[in-house]
Each structure stands twice: as structure tokens, then as C-alpha cells.
Design a protein around this motif. Structure first.
Motif, short mmCIF file in Angstrom:
data_model
loop_
_atom_site.label_atom_id
_atom_site.label_comp_id
_atom_site.label_asym_id
_atom_site.label_seq_id
_atom_site.Cartn_x
_atom_site.Cartn_y
_atom_site.Cartn_z
N THR A 85 -1.53 -12.55 -28.14
CA THR A 85 -0.65 -13.53 -27.51
C THR A 85 0.77 -13.00 -27.43
O THR A 85 1.43 -13.10 -26.38
N LEU A 86 1.28 -12.43 -28.52
CA LEU A 86 2.62 -11.85 -28.49
C LEU A 86 2.69 -10.70 -27.50
O LEU A 86 3.66 -10.57 -26.73
N ARG A 87 1.69 -9.83 -27.52
CA ARG A 87 1.67 -8.69 -26.61
C ARG A 87 1.58 -9.13 -25.16
O ARG A 87 2.18 -8.51 -24.26
N ALA A 88 0.87 -10.22 -24.91
CA ALA A 88 0.77 -10.73 -23.54
C ALA A 88 2.13 -11.23 -23.04
O ALA A 88 2.47 -11.05 -21.87
N VAL A 89 2.90 -11.86 -23.91
CA VAL A 89 4.25 -12.30 -23.51
C VAL A 89 5.08 -11.11 -23.06
O VAL A 89 5.83 -11.18 -22.07
N MET A 90 4.96 -9.97 -23.76
CA MET A 90 5.75 -8.79 -23.45
C MET A 90 5.12 -7.90 -22.37
O MET A 90 5.67 -6.85 -22.04
N GLY A 91 3.98 -8.30 -21.83
CA GLY A 91 3.34 -7.49 -20.79
C GLY A 91 2.64 -6.27 -21.33
O GLY A 91 2.53 -5.26 -20.62
N LEU A 92 2.16 -6.32 -22.57
CA LEU A 92 1.56 -5.16 -23.22
C LEU A 92 0.03 -5.22 -23.26
O LEU A 92 -0.60 -4.39 -23.90
N GLY A 134 -3.66 -5.88 -20.80
CA GLY A 134 -4.11 -5.57 -19.45
C GLY A 134 -3.87 -6.75 -18.53
O GLY A 134 -2.81 -7.37 -18.54
N ARG A 135 -4.87 -7.11 -17.78
CA ARG A 135 -4.75 -8.20 -16.80
C ARG A 135 -4.45 -9.52 -17.52
O ARG A 135 -4.98 -9.79 -18.60
N ARG A 136 -3.59 -10.33 -16.89
CA ARG A 136 -3.25 -11.65 -17.42
C ARG A 136 -3.28 -12.67 -16.28
O ARG A 136 -3.04 -12.33 -15.13
N SER A 137 -3.56 -13.91 -16.64
CA SER A 137 -3.41 -15.00 -15.69
C SER A 137 -2.88 -16.21 -16.43
O SER A 137 -2.95 -16.28 -17.66
#
Length: 253
Positions: free
Chosen positions: A64-71, A73-76
Motif C-alpha cells: 500500500t505504501l509502495r503503491a502511493v509512491m508509484g513503486l 506495477g500496474r495500479r487502478s
């Protein structure tokens, strides 16, 4: 939180984020390659609030933290920092909005001195000055004493202090902190706890991933519990004791 709100949290439908949220995540999905790791995560952090993301290893907290920073892969879904959607932004643009990420591995440069490590990241143009060196040294006296020591000579606790101090100097106002107490001596954990309380008093917004429930229970205003990439419970500080059995089942605390 009333019973209806708890029912929403248990199904992953967390309470709506306020318009002025420092961080608002809504229906976030994230993948590593073909592996679907986050499944509709929704949470928020209000300005000046400390929120803890709890869960067992592999629950999706660090992702979740990595997703906030764009770290990842694919996100939606939607990730908003102070109202601005960042899910399509490059990492440096997300950081420039005043988001400071302190990962579990710390990233201290062994060949640089403590002070050189501290001064390395550039200041951000966020309208928030951050902490100067004197303020940082009052918060973490060890770093003043070890200013000339190479990063490789610092203890694990001193490295953790330095990793956090670097972010505080830049002017980041939203802090994403991953397992900052892990593996540290109790005296260092206590020092970090005091620092966290002071940062909250200074108006920092903090999303804290922690395995150490006793540490986080004294610090956070609200708690989200993750399981298998989903938010399964949301609690206020005052509700911890009331829901101790649920936490025991979910976390083994």
C-alpha cells in the motif's frame, strides 16, 4: 465508529475520506507482474493525524505504501495527496508534493558521514520548511553525537533515526513509515515513539505500517487492519480495547 461503519470496514468499504484529507486512497488495486496484491483498498489520513496500518506479514501493508509512491506495477483506483490525484504521476512528482517515504531497508549511504546523509536529499518547494538541523538534533540527539561517523558505523537504531531525519529536513508533510521499530532495542523504540508524538504535535500527517502493536497503539489516532490485500477493520483509538478479540484473531496480538 458505529456498528454500520464497522460493517462497511469489514467488507472493505471504509468511511468516505474528508475533502481536506492529507491522503485519500479509494478502491486501490495493485499488481506485481501478474500477481494481484491489493484488492480495493480504501483509507484516508486527515491533516495532522497518525494512522496505523496493521496486519500480518504478507497482508499488503508495505505494498500500500509502495503503491502511493508509484513503486508497484500496474495500479487502478484513486490516490489523492492533499486533493491531487497522483496515480498517474512519476515518483519524483509525488515526492515533490511533500510525501516522504521511509522504507524498511532505510537506504543509508555507508560511505557518507551521518551529516552528509542528512543533508543529501534536496529541500522540497512545498510551502512547509521542515525541520532544520538544530530541531533534528533536539529530536534525535544521537545524530549530533555521530555527525562525523560513516553511515556504516551507525547502529540499527541510529540508522532508523537518520532515515527519518532526512525526510523531515526536506519539508515533506505526509510521512509514510514502514516498520520503523522493527528489530530495535526498547530504548530506541521509546525514543522513536517520543519523536513520533512530537511530529504529530507539529502537524505532520503520518501513515504508519507496524507489526509492533504495543508501539503503534500508543501513537495512532486510528487503525486499519489488512488481510489478504483488503481492509477488514477500521477502529478509532478509543475502540481498541472493545475490539481486542477481533484484533487478537486478525493479528495474534
Amino acid at each position: 465508529m458505529n456498528a454500520a461503519a464497522l460493517d462497511r470496514a469489514a467488507t472493505g468499504d471504509a468511511a468516505a475520506a474528508p475533502a481536506d484529507a492529507a491522503l485519500a486512497i479509494d478502491d486501490l488495486h495493485a499488481w506485481y507482474g501478474e500477481s494481484h496484491v491489493l484488492h480495493g483498498v480504501s483509507l484516508h489520513v486527515r491533516p495532522g493525524e497518525t494512522v496505523c496500518l496493521l496486519g500480518r506479514n504478507g497482508a499488503g501493508r508495505t505494498t500500500t505504501l509502495r503503491a502511493v509512491m508509484g513503486l508497484t506495477g500496474r495500479r487502478s483506483g484513486s490516490i489523492r495527496v492533499a486533493g491531487k490525484d497522483v496515480i498517474g504521476l512519476p515518483r519524483h512528482r509525488i515526492a515533490a508534493l511533500g510525501v516522504g517515504y521511509c522504507p524498511e531497508e532505510r537506504g543509508i549511504f555507508a560511505s557518507l558521514s551521518t551529516r552528509e546523509n542528512l543533508l543529501l536529499p534536496p529541500k522540497l518547494d512545498t510551502g512547509f520548511s521542515g525541520l532544520d538541523e538544530d530541531e533534528i538534533h533536539r529530536l534525535f540527539p544521537n545524530l549530533r553525537e555521530r555527525a562525523r561517523s560513516p553511515g556504516s558505523r551507525l547502529s540499527g537504531g541510529e540508522q532508523q533515526m537518520l532515515a527519518l531525519a532526512r525526510i523531515l529536513r526536506t519539508g515533506a508533510r505526509l510521512l509514510l513509515l514502514d516498520e520503523i521499530s522493527e528489530g530495535l532495542a526498547p530504548v530506541i523504540v521509546q525514543a522513536l515513539g517520543r519523536a513520533m508524538r512530537e511530529l504529530r504535535n507539529k502537524g505532520y500527517s503520518i501513515l504508519l505500517v507496524e507489526q509492533n502493536f504495543r508501539f503503534s497503539a500508543r501513537l495512532a489516532d486510528r487503525f486499519y487492519v489488512m488481510e489478504r490485500g483488503r481492509i477488514v477493520l477500521e477502529l478509532e483509538q478509543a475502540q481498541l480495547q472493545q475490539h481486542r478479540d477481533e484484533l487478537q484473531a486478525l493479528l495474534g496480538v
